[in-house]
Design a protein around this motif. Structure first.
Motif, PDB file in Angstrom:
ATOM      1  N   UNK A  29       0.840  -1.203   0.000  1.00 20.30           N
ATOM      2  CA  UNK A  29       0.000   0.000   0.000  1.00 20.30           C
ATOM      3  C   UNK A  29       0.870   1.246   0.000  1.00 20.30           C
ATOM      4  N   UNK A  30       1.943   1.236   0.789  1.00 22.76           N
ATOM      5  CA  UNK A  30       2.846   2.388   0.847  1.00 22.76           C
ATOM      6  C   UNK A  30       3.557   2.601  -0.484  1.00 22.76           C
ATOM      7  N   UNK A  31       3.892   1.518  -1.158  1.00 20.62           N
ATOM      8  CA  UNK A  31       4.531   1.664  -2.478  1.00 20.62           C
ATOM      9  C   UNK A  31       3.563   2.219  -3.510  1.00 20.62           C
ATOM     10  N   UNK A  32       2.313   1.766  -3.478  1.00 19.28           N
ATOM     11  CA  UNK A  32       1.322   2.236  -4.447  1.00 19.28           C
ATOM     12  C   UNK A  32       0.990   3.708  -4.212  1.00 19.28           C
ATOM     13  N   UNK A  33       0.789   4.084  -2.946  1.00 23.08           N
ATOM     14  CA  UNK A  33       0.414   5.465  -2.623  1.00 23.08           C
ATOM     15  C   UNK A  33       1.615   6.393  -2.473  1.00 23.08           C
ATOM     16  N   UNK A  34       2.824   5.852  -2.532  1.00 23.00           N
ATOM     17  CA  UNK A  34       4.070   6.600  -2.404  1.00 23.00           C
ATOM     18  C   UNK A  34       4.129   7.410  -1.106  1.00 23.00           C
ATOM     19  N   UNK A  35       3.887   6.718   0.002  1.00 23.54           N
ATOM     20  CA  UNK A  35       3.972   7.325   1.325  1.00 23.54           C
ATOM     21  C   UNK A  35       5.301   6.913   1.951  1.00 23.54           C
ATOM     22  N   UNK A  36       6.210   7.859   2.074  1.00 24.01           N
ATOM     23  CA  UNK A  36       7.565   7.529   2.506  1.00 24.01           C
ATOM     24  C   UNK A  36       7.653   7.112   3.973  1.00 24.01           C
ATOM     25  N   UNK A  37       6.922   7.795   4.863  1.00 22.94           N
ATOM     26  CA  UNK A  37       6.999   7.481   6.288  1.00 22.94           C
ATOM     27  C   UNK A  37       6.395   6.105   6.546  1.00 22.94           C
ATOM     28  N   UNK A  38       5.245   5.838   5.932  1.00 29.66           N
ATOM     29  CA  UNK A  38       4.611   4.539   6.089  1.00 29.66           C
ATOM     30  C   UNK A  38       5.481   3.442   5.492  1.00 29.66           C
ATOM     31  N   UNK A  39       6.186   3.784   4.426  1.00 30.22           N
ATOM     32  CA  UNK A  39       7.087   2.826   3.788  1.00 30.22           C
ATOM     33  C   UNK A  39       8.242   2.460   4.722  1.00 30.22           C
ATOM     34  N   UNK A  40       8.817   3.451   5.402  1.00 38.84           N
ATOM     35  CA  UNK A  40       9.900   3.182   6.347  1.00 38.84           C
ATOM     36  C   UNK A  40       9.428   2.336   7.526  1.00 38.84           C
ATOM     37  N   UNK A  41       8.244   2.647   8.042  1.00 38.99           N
ATOM     38  CA  UNK A  41       7.695   1.884   9.160  1.00 38.99           C
ATOM     39  C   UNK A  41       7.417   0.450   8.730  1.00 38.99           C
TER      40      UNK A  41
END
Length: 71
Positions: A29-41
């Protein structure tokens, strides 16, 4: 009153697998929406659970080898 229940190997494996799958879903989901903080978590959780999973399997393998050797 209920007694404290120590989880056995199967319960630990199922719990690790559930956390692993959920962190993988968060990662996608973080990769699709390009959310960097959520991606790190998500990557942090993903790697931590993977590390715990590998260490548990390593320990389980050593126990299995020890039990299979006739002393």
């Amino acid at each position: 009153m209920g007694k404290f229940h120590f989880p056995d190997a199967e319960e630990i494996m199922i719990g690790n697998l559930m956390i692993f799958i959920s962190s993988f879903c968060i990662l996608m989901i973080a990769l699709i929406l390009q959310l960097d903080v959520l991606l790190l978590i998500a990557i942090g959780i993903f790697y931590f659970v993977l590390l715990v999973f590998v260490l548990f399997m390593f320990g389980f393998g050593i126990k299995l080898i020890k039990d299979s050797i006739y002393w």
